[in-house]
Scaffold this active site. Structure first.
Site, PDB file in Angstrom:
ATOM      1  N   ASP A 232     -60.838 -56.311 -45.573  1.00 37.08           N
ATOM      2  CA  ASP A 232     -60.418 -54.986 -46.000  1.00 37.08           C
ATOM      3  C   ASP A 232     -61.637 -54.347 -46.671  1.00 37.08           C
ATOM      4  OD1 ASP A 232     -59.086 -52.674 -46.594  1.00 37.08           O
ATOM      5  OD2 ASP A 232     -57.328 -53.652 -47.464  1.00 37.08           O
TER       6      ASP A 232
HETATM    7  C1  BGC Z   1     -56.997 -50.181 -46.916  1.00 40.63           C
HETATM    8  C2  BGC Z   1     -56.991 -50.578 -45.451  1.00 40.63           C
HETATM    9  C3  BGC Z   1     -57.749 -49.567 -44.640  1.00 40.63           C
HETATM   10  C4  BGC Z   1     -59.147 -49.427 -45.201  1.00 40.63           C
HETATM   11  C5  BGC Z   1     -60.002 -48.426 -44.448  1.00 40.63           C
HETATM   12  C6  BGC Z   1     -58.392 -49.863 -47.424  1.00 40.63           C
HETATM   13  O1  BGC Z   1     -58.317 -49.244 -48.666  1.00 40.63           O
HETATM   14  O2  BGC Z   1     -56.419 -51.199 -47.680  1.00 40.63           O
HETATM   15  O3  BGC Z   1     -55.681 -50.672 -44.975  1.00 40.63           O
HETATM   16  O4  BGC Z   1     -57.758 -49.919 -43.290  1.00 40.63           O
HETATM   17  O5  BGC Z   1     -59.069 -48.999 -46.544  1.00 40.63           O
HETATM   18  O6  BGC Z   1     -59.542 -47.146 -44.606  1.00 40.63           O
END
Ligand code: BGC
Length: 714
Positions: A232
């Site tokens: 993530d």
């Molecule tokens: C989220 C993810 C997301 C990523 C990119 C993170 O803050 O937890 O689900 O894909 O950001 O936007």
């Protein structure tokens, strides 16, 4: 490949062109989640990454807003109980990703709902591993049919947003394998996602993105996952641990010197802390996946989008996932002229969407400006699709008036003059936050006041997940419309008018009170940012309806609940072993006067007990039937749902003995049952299963069965 080329493929940067991002690459798509630079010498284009599960998102602090088709929330799509529709929905958003120039979609949220207040529940598939895994897997399959990669996320146990980077989830292995991990396992089997996104939180003491048990043993070992694990966004903590325990791609880098694999991994390899072979494995997994999914042979290219065709897909999804919760002869709204008052929820201009990185702006932008947090994960965004306008279109004979609901007394006064009142109530939810289950502001008071003034009051909810419904006994109708997407207005109007016969069923239980929950209060609230804390999943695998039943508690609305304007019965339930597999068959009848669709649910339970809870959902079928017609359904039950996970046997074990098989219309409904004796069986931890395979024969046979399960009609 040179070392530099390999490192290029394993390092991803934040894609937004904002000052706080030290890495503003020309190659990145504007306002995108991320970019991994390409290696042109070898034919690798950049990996252009975009969120998420309900469409192509606008990342971080719009403007500029990218306007795209908004699918309903993940929870609504789960409420359709229709994998085929979920696949079509996925194919639609995947095609928009492709046409916007994205070849990696950060979709596939399948974290189980353990806390109804989790601000990301709207992105996920509910509380049951079979339903969530099947629907989310189908969505992923659809997305990837566009020759792009989809993730499944957030692996694993990222079930609350409070302290999401600091929370350490404590759970025993058997419970883990029979709950959240089973949802992931099923989604991976069904959808074959190219990538798994590991989550921010810790699991049993180590960060998910450096958790050897989760990544190396369970995912890549037991399940034989061949794709790549991406973190993530900046979820990495330790180069050596991440790289050695299964992480294949770092993502979301935005700060120089903070944590960039490009430099640190190279140094670690030079110092022999990480082997070159491990780097090769990372690169092989990424390259293999891009090739296998078609992203290399069919490079993405920005192009036109058929918004009209896509509107039909998102509306179909919404119409099948809106749930009729209660109906005391008030719906469908009569088509004859009548006075209808619509109140609240900005229903005059739009429908609510969920916030955070999954935020999708519909065409026309935000219909209600100035609500919610000014910065990310805000603001609150309404898709410009007005239920009020759509109702006026559906019911041209009716006189439909509007009150915004800000003045409770005025709304109650207006309610007295109407034949029917429709109150819209909204609850915004977003990433990085958790939410109260009480509707925000004065909405409960508004509903109570209107219901007192007019006994024909219907509440339409637009919520991220379950909320408390203190007024449910005092209104005559209620509908859960979740976040219904960019055609939410017409979808809601058509359900209320009866142009569409509702067929959604709850993918989550609605509690009566917070005291019914395993954790009445979200753990970690008020702690200083970054301070690690434990959350003990003492409920184990008894998640959602299993928890309520185990505790002998009656939730306000049970999992699987959903009413229709027609009447269904089931009969002919039989269970048999077919080549060692449990097969359940039954017949569904539409005995009412309208066409409709019924969500038939098979629950399984060992007569002698011994599971985490009395019973589990073992299979389901959404059966569409014309008035007076019937259909035979036959389902194979995934053997893992008949088993307990036994760590000592490294597999799922079915205890020999008698099992009760029930066909029911919700987790509360006892339905009808048969008993079958099952032999002992052990399945490997990673045994791949075909879940929920169905065979059907449709006949037109208006029979009136005896001894039948029924769905209440209006
Ligand atoms: C989220 C993810 C997301 C990523 C990119 C993170 O803050 O937890 O689900 O894909 O950001 O936007």
């Amino acid at each position: 490949m040179t070392r530099a080329e390999k490192l290029t493929l394993v390092t991803g940067y934040f894609g937004v062109q904002k000052d706080w991002n030290d890495y503003r690459f020309e190659e990145a798509r504007p306002q995108s989640a991320g970019v991994v630079l390409g290696v042109p010498r070898l034919g690798f284009t950049p990996q252009w990454q975009s969120d998420a599960g309900s469409g192509v998102a606008t990342q971080g602090e719009a403007p500029p807003e990218l306007e795209r088709t908004v699918l309903p929330s993940g929870l609504l799509t789960a409420a359709t109980w229709n994998p085929e529709l979920a696949e079509r929905a996925g194919a639609m958003i995947g095609s928009e990703a492709r046409a916007t120039g994205y070849n990696v979609m950060l979709a596939g949220g399948v974290n189980l709902m353990r806390d109804p207040g989790n601000g990301r529940n709207f992105e996920y598939g509910g509380e049951d591993p079979l339903l969530a895994g099947t629907i989310v897997g189908s969505l992923i399959r659809g997305i990837q049919s566009n020759h792009i990669v989809s993730t499944v996320k957030h692996f694993a146990f990222n079930d609350q947003e409070t302290g999401r980077r600091a929370v350490n989830v404590v759970i025993d292995e058997a419970s883990a394998r029979m709950s959240d991990l089973l949802a992931f396992q099923i989604a991976i089997e069904q959808g074959d996602p190219g990538s798994v996104m590991c989550s921010y939180n810790l699991v049993n003491g180590s960060y998910a993105c450096e958790n050897e048990w989760l990544l190396d043993q369970v995912l890549k070992g037991d399940w034989g996952f061949q794709g790549y694990v991406m973190s993530d966004w900046s979820a990495q903590h330790d180069t050596v641990l991440d790289a050695s325990h299964g992480l294949d791609q770092e993502t979301g880098v935005s700060k120089h010197g903070k944590y960039v694999w490009l430099d640190k991994l190279s140094a670690a390899i030079d110092k022999k802390e990480v082997s070159e072979a491990r780097l090769d494995d990372m690169v092989r997994r990424i390259a293999r996946t891009l090739i296998a999914k078609g992203a290399i042979d069919a490079p993405v290219q920005p192009g036109p989008i058929d918004f009209a065709a896509h509107a039909r897909v998102t509306q179909d999804d919404a119409e099948q996932g809106i749930v009729l919760l209660k109906n005391e002869s008030v719906l469908p709204l009569a088509t004859s002229a009548q006075r209808i008052l619509v109140v609240g929820g900005h229903a005059d201009v739009g429908v609510l969407t969920g916030g955070g990185s999954a935020q999708v702006y519909a065409r026309g932008g935000n219909a209600v400006r100035g609500l919610g947090p000014k910065g990310w994960p805000g603001p609150e965004v309404y898709a410009p699709s007005s239920p009020l306008a759509a109702l006026r279109k559906e019911l041209p004979q009716s006189s439909i008036t509007w009150a915004d609901g800000a003045d409770v007394a005025a709304a109650a006064l207006a309610a007295k003059k109407a034949d029917v009142v429709i109150v819209f109530a909204t609850q915004w939810a977003a990433e990085a936050l958790d939410f109260s289950l009480t509707l925000p502001g004065d909405q409960d008071r508004l509903i109570e006041a209107v219901a007192r003034a007019n006994s024909h009051t219907v509440v339409v909810l637009e919520t991220g997940g379950p909320v408390l419904l203190p007024w449910l006994d005092r209104v005559s109708g209620a509908v859960e419309a979740w976040y219904p997407g960019s055609e939410g207005g017409p979808a809601i109007a058509r359900v209320l008018s009866g142009a569409v016969n509702p067929s959604g069923a709850l993918p989550v239980s609605f509690p009566r009170s917070l005291e019914q929950l395993p954790r009445p209060k979200i753990v970690g609230e008020g702690l200083p940012a970054g301070q690690t804390f434990d959350v003990h999943y003492d409920e184990g695998a008894a998640v959602g309806y299993r928890w309520y039943e185990k505790r002998g508690q009656d939730p306000r609305l049970p999992f699987g609940h959903g009413l229709s304007f027609t009447h269904f019965t089931t009969d002919g339930l039989a269970a048999a072993l077919d080549d060692g597999e449990l097969r359940v068959s039954f017949r569904v009848h539409n005995t009412g006067a309208r066409a409709g669709a019924h969500v038939a649910q098979v629950y399984v339970s060992p007569v002698a007990g011994g599971w985490e809870a009395p019973r589990r959902l073992g299979g389901f079928a959404k059966v569409a039937l014309d008035a007076g017609s019937s259909q035979d359904v036959s389902l194979r039950i995934d053997p893992r749902l008949l088993a307990m996970y036994e760590p000592a046997q490294h597999g799922f074990h079915i205890t020999p003995g008698a099992y009760q098989i029930s066909i029911a219309s919700s987790a509360r409904d006892r339905g009808t049952s048969v008993t079958i004796s099952l032999p002992e069986r052990t399945l490997r931890a990673g045994a791949r299963e075909q879940t929920c395979e169905q065979t059907r024969e449709q006949t037109r046979q208006p029979t009136r069965p005896t001894n039948a399960t029924t769905t209440p009609a209006r």
